[in-house]
Design a protein around this motif. Structure first.
Motif, PDB file in Angstrom:
ATOM      1  N   ALA A 148       1.014  -0.995   0.305  1.00 10.72           N
ATOM      2  CA  ALA A 148       0.178   0.435   0.237  1.00 10.72           C
ATOM      3  C   ALA A 148       0.656   1.068  -0.175  1.00 10.72           C
ATOM      4  O   ALA A 148       0.907   1.879  -0.150  1.00 10.72           O
ATOM      5  CB  ALA A 148      -1.038   0.518   1.413  1.00 10.72           C
ATOM      6  N   LEU A 149       1.819   0.461   0.599  1.00  8.21           N
ATOM      7  CA  LEU A 149       3.004   2.245   0.738  1.00  8.21           C
ATOM      8  C   LEU A 149       3.626   2.288  -0.779  1.00  8.21           C
ATOM      9  O   LEU A 149       3.211   3.818  -0.926  1.00  8.21           O
ATOM     10  CB  LEU A 149       4.165   2.035   1.496  1.00  8.21           C
ATOM     11  N   ILE A 150       3.957   1.836  -1.052  1.00 12.76           N
ATOM     12  CA  ILE A 150       3.972   1.534  -2.508  1.00 12.76           C
ATOM     13  C   ILE A 150       3.415   2.457  -3.283  1.00 12.76           C
ATOM     14  O   ILE A 150       3.466   3.593  -4.509  1.00 12.76           O
ATOM     15  CB  ILE A 150       4.733   0.305  -3.334  1.00 12.76           C
ATOM     16  N   TYR A 151       2.023   2.314  -3.671  1.00  7.87           N
ATOM     17  CA  TYR A 151       0.812   2.601  -3.988  1.00  7.87           C
ATOM     18  C   TYR A 151       0.170   4.180  -3.930  1.00  7.87           C
ATOM     19  O   TYR A 151       0.582   4.938  -4.742  1.00  7.87           O
ATOM     20  CB  TYR A 151      -0.599   1.796  -4.306  1.00  7.87           C
ATOM     21  N   TYR A 152       0.654   4.437  -2.397  1.00  7.76           N
ATOM     22  CA  TYR A 152       0.628   5.722  -2.008  1.00  7.76           C
ATOM     23  C   TYR A 152       1.539   6.261  -2.390  1.00  7.76           C
ATOM     24  O   TYR A 152       0.981   7.989  -3.182  1.00  7.76           O
ATOM     25  CB  TYR A 152       0.875   5.510  -0.526  1.00  7.76           C
ATOM     26  N   ALA A 153       3.401   6.288  -2.353  1.00 12.68           N
ATOM     27  CA  ALA A 153       3.713   6.410  -2.880  1.00 12.68           C
ATOM     28  C   ALA A 153       4.031   7.442  -4.928  1.00 12.68           C
ATOM     29  O   ALA A 153       4.302   8.789  -5.048  1.00 12.68           O
ATOM     30  CB  ALA A 153       5.043   6.150  -2.938  1.00 12.68           C
ATOM     31  N   ASP A 154       3.514   6.187  -5.101  1.00  9.81           N
ATOM     32  CA  ASP A 154       3.405   7.086  -6.419  1.00  9.81           C
ATOM     33  C   ASP A 154       2.325   8.009  -6.595  1.00  9.81           C
ATOM     34  O   ASP A 154       1.511   8.565  -7.784  1.00  9.81           O
ATOM     35  CB  ASP A 154       2.803   5.369  -7.834  1.00  9.81           C
ATOM     36  N   ILE A 155       0.884   7.727  -6.433  1.00  8.54           N
ATOM     37  CA  ILE A 155      -0.125   9.090  -5.738  1.00  8.54           C
ATOM     38  C   ILE A 155       0.536  10.472  -5.866  1.00  8.54           C
ATOM     39  O   ILE A 155      -0.149  11.227  -6.682  1.00  8.54           O
ATOM     40  CB  ILE A 155      -1.391   8.608  -5.194  1.00  8.54           C
ATOM     41  N   GLU A 156       1.118  10.361  -4.403  1.00  4.66           N
ATOM     42  CA  GLU A 156       2.447  10.992  -3.955  1.00  4.66           C
ATOM     43  C   GLU A 156       2.884  11.568  -4.905  1.00  4.66           C
ATOM     44  O   GLU A 156       3.114  13.235  -5.528  1.00  4.66           O
ATOM     45  CB  GLU A 156       2.462  11.514  -2.997  1.00  4.66           C
ATOM     46  N   ASN A 157       3.596  11.116  -6.215  1.00  3.15           N
ATOM     47  CA  ASN A 157       4.596  11.391  -6.900  1.00  3.15           C
ATOM     48  C   ASN A 157       4.257  12.485  -7.830  1.00  3.15           C
ATOM     49  O   ASN A 157       4.363  13.496  -8.372  1.00  3.15           O
ATOM     50  CB  ASN A 157       5.306  10.548  -7.639  1.00  3.15           C
ATOM     51  N   GLN A 158       2.697  12.192  -8.424  1.00  2.00           N
ATOM     52  CA  GLN A 158       1.758  12.758  -9.546  1.00  2.00           C
ATOM     53  C   GLN A 158       0.878  14.183  -8.717  1.00  2.00           C
ATOM     54  O   GLN A 158       1.010  15.028  -9.394  1.00  2.00           O
ATOM     55  CB  GLN A 158       1.138  11.808 -10.339  1.00  2.00           C
ATOM     56  N   TYR A 159      -0.048  13.867  -7.169  1.00  3.91           N
ATOM     57  CA  TYR A 159      -0.616  14.808  -7.176  1.00  3.91           C
ATOM     58  C   TYR A 159       0.361  15.361  -5.929  1.00  3.91           C
ATOM     59  O   TYR A 159      -0.781  16.622  -5.260  1.00  3.91           O
ATOM     60  CB  TYR A 159      -1.619  13.977  -6.314  1.00  3.91           C
ATOM     61  N   GLY A 217     -12.748   4.110   8.067  1.00  5.48           N
ATOM     62  CA  GLY A 217     -12.814   4.675   9.391  1.00  5.48           C
ATOM     63  C   GLY A 217     -12.175   5.517  10.295  1.00  5.48           C
ATOM     64  O   GLY A 217     -11.963   5.695  10.979  1.00  5.48           O
ATOM     65  N   GLY A 218     -11.574   5.772   8.840  1.00  8.48           N
ATOM     66  CA  GLY A 218     -10.621   6.917   8.601  1.00  8.48           C
ATOM     67  C   GLY A 218      -8.904   6.145   9.705  1.00  8.48           C
ATOM     68  O   GLY A 218      -8.075   7.152   9.841  1.00  8.48           O
ATOM     69  N   ASP A 219      -8.981   4.804   9.218  1.00 12.49           N
ATOM     70  CA  ASP A 219      -7.584   4.658   9.905  1.00 12.49           C
ATOM     71  C   ASP A 219      -6.959   3.982   8.839  1.00 12.49           C
ATOM     72  O   ASP A 219      -6.948   3.093   8.131  1.00 12.49           O
ATOM     73  CB  ASP A 219      -8.001   3.205  10.961  1.00 12.49           C
ATOM     74  N   HIS A 220      -5.764   4.678   9.126  1.00 14.91           N
ATOM     75  CA  HIS A 220      -4.173   4.646   8.083  1.00 14.91           C
ATOM     76  C   HIS A 220      -4.019   3.624   8.196  1.00 14.91           C
ATOM     77  O   HIS A 220      -3.744   2.737   7.237  1.00 14.91           O
ATOM     78  CB  HIS A 220      -3.661   5.537   7.906  1.00 14.91           C
ATOM     79  N   SER A 221      -3.827   2.617   9.729  1.00 16.10           N
ATOM     80  CA  SER A 221      -3.282   1.279   9.758  1.00 16.10           C
ATOM     81  C   SER A 221      -3.745   0.095   8.983  1.00 16.10           C
ATOM     82  O   SER A 221      -2.967  -0.627   8.427  1.00 16.10           O
ATOM     83  CB  SER A 221      -3.058   1.218  11.077  1.00 16.10           C
ATOM     84  N   LYS A 222      -4.912   0.227   8.599  1.00 21.73           N
ATOM     85  CA  LYS A 222      -6.126  -0.805   8.302  1.00 21.73           C
ATOM     86  C   LYS A 222      -6.208  -0.862   6.530  1.00 21.73           C
ATOM     87  O   LYS A 222      -6.474  -1.567   6.020  1.00 21.73           O
ATOM     88  CB  LYS A 222      -7.793  -0.425   8.396  1.00 21.73           C
ATOM     89  N   LEU A 223      -5.550   0.801   5.855  1.00 17.93           N
ATOM     90  CA  LEU A 223      -5.641   0.115   4.176  1.00 17.93           C
ATOM     91  C   LEU A 223      -4.705  -1.027   3.916  1.00 17.93           C
ATOM     92  O   LEU A 223      -3.267  -0.551   4.280  1.00 17.93           O
ATOM     93  CB  LEU A 223      -4.494   1.639   3.885  1.00 17.93           C
ATOM     94  N   THR A 224      -4.607  -1.583   2.872  1.00 20.36           N
ATOM     95  CA  THR A 224      -3.946  -2.879   1.859  1.00 20.36           C
ATOM     96  C   THR A 224      -4.166  -2.129   0.770  1.00 20.36           C
ATOM     97  O   THR A 224      -4.653  -1.133   0.475  1.00 20.36           O
ATOM     98  CB  THR A 224      -5.503  -3.775   2.177  1.00 20.36           C
ATOM     99  N   LEU A 225      -2.910  -2.647   0.195  1.00 16.11           N
ATOM    100  CA  LEU A 225      -3.485  -2.702  -1.535  1.00 16.11           C
ATOM    101  C   LEU A 225      -3.935  -2.411  -2.134  1.00 16.11           C
ATOM    102  O   LEU A 225      -4.835  -1.647  -3.312  1.00 16.11           O
ATOM    103  CB  LEU A 225      -1.930  -3.226  -2.148  1.00 16.11           C
ATOM    104  N   ASP A 226      -4.685  -3.876  -1.431  1.00 19.27           N
ATOM    105  CA  ASP A 226      -5.873  -3.688  -2.589  1.00 19.27           C
ATOM    106  C   ASP A 226      -7.798  -2.916  -2.015  1.00 19.27           C
ATOM    107  O   ASP A 226      -8.402  -2.345  -3.254  1.00 19.27           O
ATOM    108  CB  ASP A 226      -7.124  -5.171  -2.355  1.00 19.27           C
ATOM    109  N   ILE A 227      -7.891  -2.621  -0.249  1.00 20.54           N
ATOM    110  CA  ILE A 227      -8.228  -0.803  -0.442  1.00 20.54           C
ATOM    111  C   ILE A 227      -8.218  -0.126  -1.277  1.00 20.54           C
ATOM    112  O   ILE A 227      -9.258   0.376  -0.924  1.00 20.54           O
ATOM    113  CB  ILE A 227      -8.169  -1.468   1.246  1.00 20.54           C
ATOM    114  N   ILE A 228      -7.249   0.504  -1.030  1.00 18.92           N
ATOM    115  CA  ILE A 228      -6.334   1.587  -2.094  1.00 18.92           C
ATOM    116  C   ILE A 228      -7.338   1.864  -3.647  1.00 18.92           C
ATOM    117  O   ILE A 228      -7.319   2.724  -3.987  1.00 18.92           O
ATOM    118  CB  ILE A 228      -5.062   1.889  -1.645  1.00 18.92           C
TER     119      ILE A 228
END
Length: 368
Positions: free
Chosen positions: A159-170, A187-198
């Motif tokens: 999920a962090l890889i996916y997040y990084a690619d989005i931040e690189n763009q936006y 429910g607003g909990d970042h720790s529950k984010l997975t690659l599939d969820i994002i």
């Protein structure tokens, strides 16, 4: 035979109970080293972006250049650092007019290039100096995205890889808006984010569905190794409040201000300009200003590496970590003729498989 089966059953039951207890009592939580995540994120982001020599004359209102397409003022900063490494060569490539403009304090937030300027800049950023500066910028920039995500509480390395690619763009602020649907779903909990969820939360409303899908598929294939090793590091004490940033320079975003008196673990140091910066678990802090010896932080002690997990726990080699790996390793500890990925299962690196390895794998499974 029944006796052996009974022994195996008892061991497996004990393993499950002990692993759950050991997790809560363990001082070190299994994690993926940040540089392992950064390395995979770099590979995926580079494939999504340009190359060393690429220049976009007008990318949504301003130029973008290089292998991760630095935009506007960030492109200007990159060019200035390239010039510092070989001023004469840079002047010859750019010509006096463009050279002087880059060196003059200004904003390139809306700077669009003509064909001649684009050609000259492309040549400059593809020199050995240009490639070197791009490598440095891209590593710290992509690490800054990962550190930002970790600071927010995202734990899943894919999920962090996916997040990084989005931040690189936006950008630092834009990524928050893009992932908000995914965050709402947990429910607003970042720790529950997975690659599939994002991915499945953002793909419908995103302007770059092909890129999102490529990044998702690339991250999905990465099989990370978890560890409990605490790397060698230094302890520094803050002399006063110091801003923690996503990267080792004042142009990186401020995550928070760490109060004076706090002790932090510093895993690497780098000199950027007049400052020495220290990398902590969650971001970068200024340790000292070298021009006048002003110490923002005071060195306390050096700490050697401790603890450790050597294998990745994937005993059956199916690229996932599950109870099946725990059970297989427990069986192998009793009968070493069965098939198993010994290198993956040898968690303590002692060359053999024992109950200690079984427990270590069980801890990783429970901690996912």
């Amino acid at each position: 035979m029944r006796h052996i089966q009974k022994v195996i059953g008892c061991i497996l039951s004990a393993v499950i109970l002990l692993s759950m207890f050991a997790l809560s009592a363990s001082a070190a939580e299994a994690y993926v080293p940040v540089n392992d995540i950064v390395r995979e994120a770099e590979r995926i982001i580079y494939a999504n972006e340009g190359n060393y020599a690429s220049v976009v004359k007008n990318d949504n209102g301003a130029l973008s250049i290089g292998k991760v397409q630095w935009h506007g003022d960030r492109a200007l900063a990159l060019l200035r650092d390239i010039i510092l490494l070989n001023d004469t060569n840079a002047r010859n490539i750019l010509g006096d007019t463009l050279y002087q403009e880059i060196q003059t304090p200004s904003s390139w937030g809306t700077r669009i290039l003509n064909d001649d300027e684009a050609s000259r800049i492309s040549t400059l950023i593809n020199t050995s100096e240009g490639r070197s500066v791009q490598d440095t910028y891209s590593h710290y920039d992509i690490k800054s995205y990962i550190l930002h995500g970790k600071y927010l509480g995202i734990k899943d390395p894919q999920a962090l890889i996916y997040y990084a690619d989005i931040e690189n763009q936006y950008g630092y602020g834009g990524v928050t808006r893009i992932i908000q649907p995914a965050l709402d779903s947990v429910g607003g909990d970042h720790s529950k984010l997975t690659l599939d969820i994002i991915h499945w939360a953002v793909i419908e409303d995103n302007n770059y569905p092909s890129r999102r899908t490529r990044t998702y598929e690339g991250a999905k294939k990465v099989n990370f190794t978890y560890t409990t090793v605490v790397p060698a590091h230094e302890i520094w004490r803050l002399n006063g409040g110091v801003n923690m940033r996503t990267g080792p320079n004042t142009d990186y975003a401020v995550l928070t201000t760490v109060p004076g008196g706090t002790e932090v673990r510093v895993f690497s140091k780098v000199d950027r300009g007049i400052y020495t910066w220290g990398e902590t678990e969650n971001g970068w802090l200024v340790l000292r200003r070298n021009s006048d010896g002003n110490n923002f932080c005071s060195f306390v002690e050096s700490v050697p590496a401790s603890g450790g997990v050597h294998g990745n726990g994937d005993a059956n080699g199916d690229q996932t970590l599950s109870l099946a790996d725990v059970l297989l390793t427990a069986r192998y500890a009793l009968d070493n003729t069965i098939q198993i990925q010994v290198e993956n299962a040898d968690m303590n690196g002692d060359g053999s498989i024992s109950l200690a390895d079984v427990l270590a794998i069980a801890r990783l499974v429970v901690s996912q």
